[in-house]
Design an enzyme around this catalytic site. Structure first.
Site, PDB file in Angstrom:
ATOM      1  N   ASP A   1      -1.608   4.797  -6.225  1.00 29.58           N
ATOM      2  CA  ASP A   1      -0.334   4.668  -6.001  1.00 29.58           C
ATOM      3  C   ASP A   1       0.721   5.962  -6.383  1.00 29.58           C
ATOM      4  O   ASP A   1       1.760   6.165  -6.116  1.00 29.58           O
ATOM      5  CB  ASP A   1       0.301   3.250  -6.364  1.00 29.58           C
ATOM      6  CG  ASP A   1      -0.220   2.022  -5.799  1.00 29.58           C
ATOM      7  OD1 ASP A   1      -1.470   1.576  -5.962  1.00 29.58           O
ATOM      8  OD2 ASP A   1       0.393   1.552  -4.911  1.00 29.58           O
TER       9      ASP A   1
ATOM     10  N   GLY B   1       0.725  -1.208   0.050  1.00 26.53           N
ATOM     11  CA  GLY B   1       0.205  -0.050  -0.023  1.00 26.53           C
ATOM     12  C   GLY B   1       0.906   1.181   0.076  1.00 26.53           C
ATOM     13  O   GLY B   1       1.786   1.309   0.759  1.00 26.53           O
TER      14      GLY B   1
ATOM     15  N   GLN C   1      -5.616  -8.954  -2.217  1.00 26.62           N
ATOM     16  CA  GLN C   1      -5.578  -7.868  -1.120  1.00 26.62           C
ATOM     17  C   GLN C   1      -7.070  -7.439  -0.783  1.00 26.62           C
ATOM     18  O   GLN C   1      -7.262  -6.953   0.380  1.00 26.62           O
ATOM     19  CB  GLN C   1      -4.867  -6.428  -1.579  1.00 26.62           C
ATOM     20  CG  GLN C   1      -3.357  -6.628  -1.760  1.00 26.62           C
ATOM     21  CD  GLN C   1      -3.099  -6.929  -3.265  1.00 26.62           C
ATOM     22  OE1 GLN C   1      -3.639  -7.895  -3.835  1.00 26.62           O
ATOM     23  NE2 GLN C   1      -1.911  -6.727  -3.629  1.00 26.62           N
TER      24      GLN C   1
END
Ligand code: MRU
Length: 344
Positions: free
Chosen positions: A232, A50, A191
């Protein structure tokens, strides 16, 4: 139960403490790491993952380098270099390392360790505050009873406390908005199923896990009111890299007239990258695609392709939720204003 029951990243007694996300949800195990190389390895193996959490873990990794008995400054240099080669897509890693580098440059040799430790904790506090603000601002966009679809894990595991996209969801839930969440399982490393469902369970948010390929069906049936994901790296023009599969969701959402929101702290903005085609996309080991939870699923010898992220063009994003404000179209203009305002 609350998110206070776990910490993705911590620093205690001269060690970096990481909740091993590769083992969740089956085991809640905390790793205690005493070298920057161990932290780098944990990032590569996605024991911590993350975007913001990677940056924080790396920052504490640099602190470990400053604690070596012989020539700590040289070791800090090696750590900055080594940690920067772990994962290429999330810009938070590079921003965190660059802050640590500046802090190291400004510190006297005798103060190197405390100065770096203070800088790492400052980043943690900033992230916690950013999560809180994104949660408040983003929750305003969600109406009572909303059914949100999310992808990957953009929760406290991926930041420090609340999370970005999940922080918005948790905040709306705490406000009593009766949020329901469709959780994309997020192949290949799950995830969504492993981590997002785990966090939502802890928080008591009603949810159902779906396979990634079920999203279009649900949208067509009118069962999704909004898509909400993390990021991201957000390029200067608003193009956004996030977990592979995000782009497909954005296209589906546009087709079905569903708002598509991205929640990302300012530390995920990358004004130095003009557009999404310039964002480096990590390619991971094909074995992650060819197997499922360690069990081979394809015939031996079949090759695979495993890009870990994709880029959603800015035009498909309804709004970008940051701690400094919600940016709407045209994102490029809003991002420029935000950067002017905050100096990121
Ligand atoms: O490969 P991962 O699990 O590190 O990818 C994480 C994501 O894509 C998240 O959505 C992103 O980092 C946002 S986290 C607040």
């Amino acid at each position: 139960m609350t998110t206070g029951t776990f910490r993705s990243v911590d620093f205690k007694n001269g060690r970096v403490i990481l909740l091993d996300q590769a083992r969740l949800p089956r085991e809640e195990v905390y790793l205690e790491l005493s070298t920057w190389q161990e932290v780098a390895q944990a990032i590569v193996e996605m024991r911590v993952r993350g975007a913001p959490a990677i940056g924080l873990a790396a920052a504490f990794g640099v602190v470990l380098a400053a604690g070596v008995p012989s020539d700590p400054r040289a070791e800090v240099g090696r750590a900055l270099e080594g940690l920067s080669r772990t994962r290429p897509t999330a810009v938070n890693l590079f921003r965190a390392l660059s802050r640590m580098e500046s802090a190291a440059r400004s510190a006297e040799d005798a103060d190197l360790y405390p100065v770096l430790l203070r800088e790492a904790w400052t980043m943690v506090q900033e992230q916690a505050e950013a999560d809180r603000r994104m949660g408040e601002l983003g929750a305003e966009l969600l109406s009572p009873g909303v059914r949100v679809l999310t992808h990957c894990n953009a929760g406290g595991l991926a930041t420090y406390t609340l999370g970005t996209a999940l922080g918005v969801i948790k905040t709306a839930h705490r406000q009593g908005k009766k949020v329901f969440v469709w959780v994309d399982e997020t192949r290949p490393l799950l995830q969504g199923a492993r981590l997002t469902a785990w966090e939502l369970q802890k928080e008591g948010v009603p949810h159902r896990v779906i396979c990634d390929d079920m999203a279009g069906y649900l949208m067509a049936r009118g069962e999704v009111d909004a898509v909400l994901v993390g990021a991201d790296r957000v390029a200067a023009n608003g193009d956004t890299a996030n977990k592979i599969g995000t782009y497909s969701l954005a296209v589906l959402a546009r087709w079905h007239g569903i708002p598509f929101y991205v929640a990302a702290p300012l530390s995920t903005l990358d004004p130095g990258t003009s557009s999404g085609d310039r964002i480096p996309i990590e390619e991971r080991d094909p074995s992650e695609v060819l197997s499922f939870m360690g069990l081979e699923t394809a015939p031996p010898g079949s090759p695979a392709f495993n890009p870990a992220f994709d880029v959603t063009p800015a035009g498909l994003i309804t709004a970008l939720i940051t701690e400094a404000g919600v940016v709407r179209q045209p994102l490029e203009v809003g991002i420029r204003e935000l950067i002017g305002m905050t100096g990121v």
